[in-house]
Design a protein around this motif. Structure first.
Motif, PDB file in Angstrom:
ATOM      1  N   ASN A   2       0.844  -1.184   0.000  1.00 40.85           N
ATOM      2  CA  ASN A   2       0.000   0.000   0.000  1.00 40.85           C
ATOM      3  C   ASN A   2       0.887   1.244   0.000  1.00 40.85           C
ATOM      4  O   ASN A   2       2.107   1.169   0.154  1.00 40.85           O
ATOM      5  CB  ASN A   2      -0.965   0.000   1.187  1.00 40.85           C
ATOM      6  N   ARG A   4       1.070   3.636   2.109  1.00 42.25           N
ATOM      7  CA  ARG A   4       1.693   4.008   3.378  1.00 42.25           C
ATOM      8  C   ARG A   4       3.047   3.317   3.550  1.00 42.25           C
ATOM      9  O   ARG A   4       4.037   3.954   3.926  1.00 42.25           O
ATOM     10  CB  ARG A   4       0.748   3.644   4.543  1.00 42.25           C
ATOM     11  N   TRP A  52       3.678  -1.388  -7.419  1.00 43.62           N
ATOM     12  CA  TRP A  52       2.434  -0.983  -6.753  1.00 43.62           C
ATOM     13  C   TRP A  52       1.437  -0.437  -7.774  1.00 43.62           C
ATOM     14  O   TRP A  52       0.257  -0.764  -7.737  1.00 43.62           O
ATOM     15  CB  TRP A  52       2.759   0.078  -5.699  1.00 43.62           C
ATOM     16  N   THR A 118       6.791  -3.800   2.008  1.00 48.56           N
ATOM     17  CA  THR A 118       6.220  -3.134   0.825  1.00 48.56           C
ATOM     18  C   THR A 118       6.107  -4.121  -0.323  1.00 48.56           C
ATOM     19  O   THR A 118       5.108  -4.143  -1.042  1.00 48.56           O
ATOM     20  CB  THR A 118       7.116  -1.947   0.401  1.00 48.56           C
ATOM     21  N   GLY A 121       3.451  -6.785   0.583  1.00 45.82           N
ATOM     22  CA  GLY A 121       2.124  -6.241   0.873  1.00 45.82           C
ATOM     23  C   GLY A 121       1.579  -6.718   2.207  1.00 45.82           C
ATOM     24  O   GLY A 121       0.369  -6.742   2.413  1.00 45.82           O
ATOM     25  N   HIS A 123       1.046  -6.814   6.472  1.00 46.12           N
ATOM     26  CA  HIS A 123       0.863  -5.886   7.580  1.00 46.12           C
ATOM     27  C   HIS A 123       2.122  -5.946   8.462  1.00 46.12           C
ATOM     28  O   HIS A 123       2.729  -7.014   8.587  1.00 46.12           O
ATOM     29  CB  HIS A 123      -0.376  -6.311   8.381  1.00 46.12           C
TER      30      HIS A 123
END
Lengths: 198, 437
Positions: A2, A4, A52, A118, A121, A123
């Motif tokens: 994402n 962020r 991304w 990243t 993907g 958490h």
């Protein structure tokens, strides 16, 4: 992946390059290493960003910066590894400053985990099982910095012993790693698995 | 003249779309260091090397965290995993959505990521998972033809993301039929062969379309007596009906050229239009035949039935197309052209041999209708003579079309974007008159 996590990676890239570069000393060599390290960091961000932005394949004509970005992505070079080595070399080009190096090490670890999160993907909670090992490693790093800060540790028998252990460890690590690196398959290498129908 | 190649496209015609049964395989996994582990290893080796070179132990300390993490390297990894996969239907139509199903077993606590590396002409869609090792990978064929779906790629990772396993499975080939451009109306000739069918003919018969009233003669069926007319005229009157006949339709698909915008090339339009007409006339119980005009000539004589329809579609898709200078074929085979057949030609009219064949057909008394599928022009380039050359080419094309029209072959243009009904409208509203010679 994402946005962020991509932004966090970008912030850590800037922090690592900046921290390793300061104080920026005169000299062509240092400036060149700073430039190469920064370039590797930016290239890695572009690679992550393009992965991304899934629609980039159909993003119209190839001109200027877009063409360069696609070339960087297509090159599939290990930019994160290049930036890591660049930051270490940059730190080594400065005078000995143990606590500065420790903070750089922590920032580099954070950077590598940010790149990993990243890329996959995931958490940040996915890193939780590795936290005890990370904490132990950072503790050892702090111990190394403390040992380096002691004036007596830099000479004498103990220092020679530490150096010998470090050399052996480096040789063993390189011996383990090199075969893996040389046999590193590309992402699109055809599988050679044998089919065994039941 | 080179003898034409008779092609029997499929001794066993393609069956209607049947779901593919999932196959179970045990596949070996190739394990390697993950990208994450490679980066950690780089930090460790870099730190140790710099520590040795510079004599600064703090750099050796930098290697401690990554080495500790790499020490968690898991030795036990599955050498092979169970992969159960199926591609859904093997017979699809252009643009029809389908899905590859995959089920993984024997993962031994590893995480799996499954993706479809789509082959040319296939568009991969989203991947759905049921959370129990089952995956559904959507895909859609973008163009007709026999084509590979692609490769099923599985990426396994251990819980610490230090090692990743990789395996691939080539998926089977699917048969993608063209999206038929099916017109709602049909071209029907005014003279039909005496074969039972669904088109009302001029001759009186046992059909259902009312044609008139005549006086009753002994032997007529009493149920057809027209009582209002009988009471008005005072003599027994009988309703008459048109006979219902079937017609022979031969479709000529010119696949010698493939020009134009991608997705709407002359070959695409030819195949879609031919598939549409085959479906349209088969629905009316007409006898449909197909001639593929390419480097070699292939044909199937007119016939009836669903099985025959599949043979026609197989032939339509089996042609590789292309132009062969060596074959100077200008006469189409008599066996494929029953007398009195309606001949519909899909062609960009770029091959002079076909134009000569059409002239020959007209001279033999066939009713021919050409659907022009050329929607491209040669690039004029930047040269001074480019535009002039293009104008000459345009004039030549106009001359070809004009010469065909003059000998009684209508040439209708179809761009592939509009319905095939629009160019065919003048000929579907009423019966097409057969003119000899």
């Amino acid at each position: 992946m994402n946005l962020r996590s991509l932004l966090v990676t970008a912030a850590l890239t800037a922090a690592v390059v900046g921290w390793a570069a300061v104080p920026l000393r005169a000299g062509f060599g240092i400036k060149l290493v700073v430039l190469l390290t920064a370039f590797a960091g930016v290239a890695n961000l572009i690679q992550l960003g393009l992965a991304w932005w899934r629609g980039y394949e159909n993003a119209g004509d190839l001109t200027g910066g877009r063409l360069a970005a696609r070339l960087i992505a297509a090159a599939r070079l290990p930019w994160a590894e290049a930036m890591t080595v660049g930051a270490l070399v940059l730190e080594a080009l400065h005078h000995a400053r143990p606590w500065h190096t420790v903070l750089l090490g922590v920032a580099l670890l954070g950077y590598l985990f940010a790149v990993h999160l990243t890329e996959t993907g995931q958490h940040p909670a996915a890193v939780r099982p590795q936290l005890p090992l990370l904490a132990a490693g950072v503790g050892l790093l702090a111990l190394a910095a403390g040992a380096a800060a002691l004036p007596a540790a830099t000479s004498g028998l103990a220092s020679g012993l530490v150096r010998s252990i470090a050399i052996i460890a480096a040789v063993v690590a390189a011996g383990l790693a090199l075969p893996t690196w040389t046999r590193r398959p590309s992402q699109h290498e055809p599988g050679q698995g044998q089919q065994q129908d039941r | 003249m080179t003898s034409p190649a008779v092609t029997s496209p499929a001794s066993q015609p393609a069956a209607p779309s049947q779901p593919d049964q999932p196959a179970v395989h045990w596949r070996q996994v190739q394990w390697r260091l993950s990208r994450h582990a490679q980066r950690l290893l780089t930090l460790a080796i870099g730190g140790l090397l710099i520590a040795v070179i510079t004599g600064r132990p703090v750099f050796a300390g930098l290697a401690a965290p990554p080495l500790l993490l790499l020490a968690a390297w898991r030795e036990r990894r599955p050498a092979a995993i169970e992969l159960k996969s199926g591609i859904g239907q093997r017979q699809l139509t252009e643009g029809q959505a389908s899905a590859v199903s995959a089920e993984l077993g024997g993962l031994d606590g590893h995480q799996a990521e499954v993706r479809l590396a789509a082959a040319d002409g296939i568009q991969a869609g989203p991947v759905d998972t049921d959370g129990e090792g089952g995956y559904r990978l959507a895909y859609r064929p973008l163009r007709w033809g026999r084509r590979r779906v692609g490769t099923l790629e599985v990426l396994l990772t251990d819980p610490m993301y230090l090692a990743e396993g990789y395996l691939r499975l080539e998926l089977p080939v699917i048969n993608c039929q063209p999206m038929p451009a099916m017109p709602s109306g049909r071209i029907v000739l005014n003279r039909l062969p005496s074969r039972l069918g669904e088109h009302p003919a001029r001759a009186a018969g046992e059909g259902s379309e009312f044609t008139g009233v005549r006086e009753f003669v002994p032997g007529d069926r009493q149920r057809r007596i027209n009582w209002p007319a009988t009471s008005r005229l005072g003599t027994l009157q009988l309703n008459t009906f048109a006979a219902e006949r079937a017609q022979n339709v031969v479709i000529i698909a010119d696949v010698t050229a493939d020009v134009g915008e991608q997705g709407l090339t002359s070959l695409d339009l030819t195949v879609r239009g031919a598939a549409g007409l085959i479906a349209c006339y088969q629905a009316a119980r007409d006898r449909v035949g197909l001639i593929m005009h390419a480097g070699t000539l292939s044909w199937i004589a007119p016939g009836l039935g669903q099985r025959h329809g599949y043979r026609l579609l197989d032939l339509l898709m089996s042609s590789t197309g292309g132009w062969d200078r060596s074959t100077g074929l200008t006469r189409l085979p008599r066996a494929a052209l029953p007398p009195g057949a309606l001949i519909v030609v899909f062609s960009p009219l770029l091959d002079y041999r076909l134009v000569e064949s059409l002239r020959d057909l007209r001279e033999r008394g066939f009713t021919v209708l050409v659907i022009d599928v050329l929607n491209a022009e040669p690039d004029a380039g930047r040269s001074k003579n480019g535009e002039l050359t293009r104008r000459l080419w345009r004039l030549e094309q106009q001359a070809i079309r004009f010469s065909l029209t003059q000998i009684g072959i209508p040439v209708l243009h179809w761009d592939g974007k509009q319905s095939l009904d629009e160019p065919l409208a003048p000929y579907t509203k009423r019966t097409m008159v057969v003119r000899r010679g």
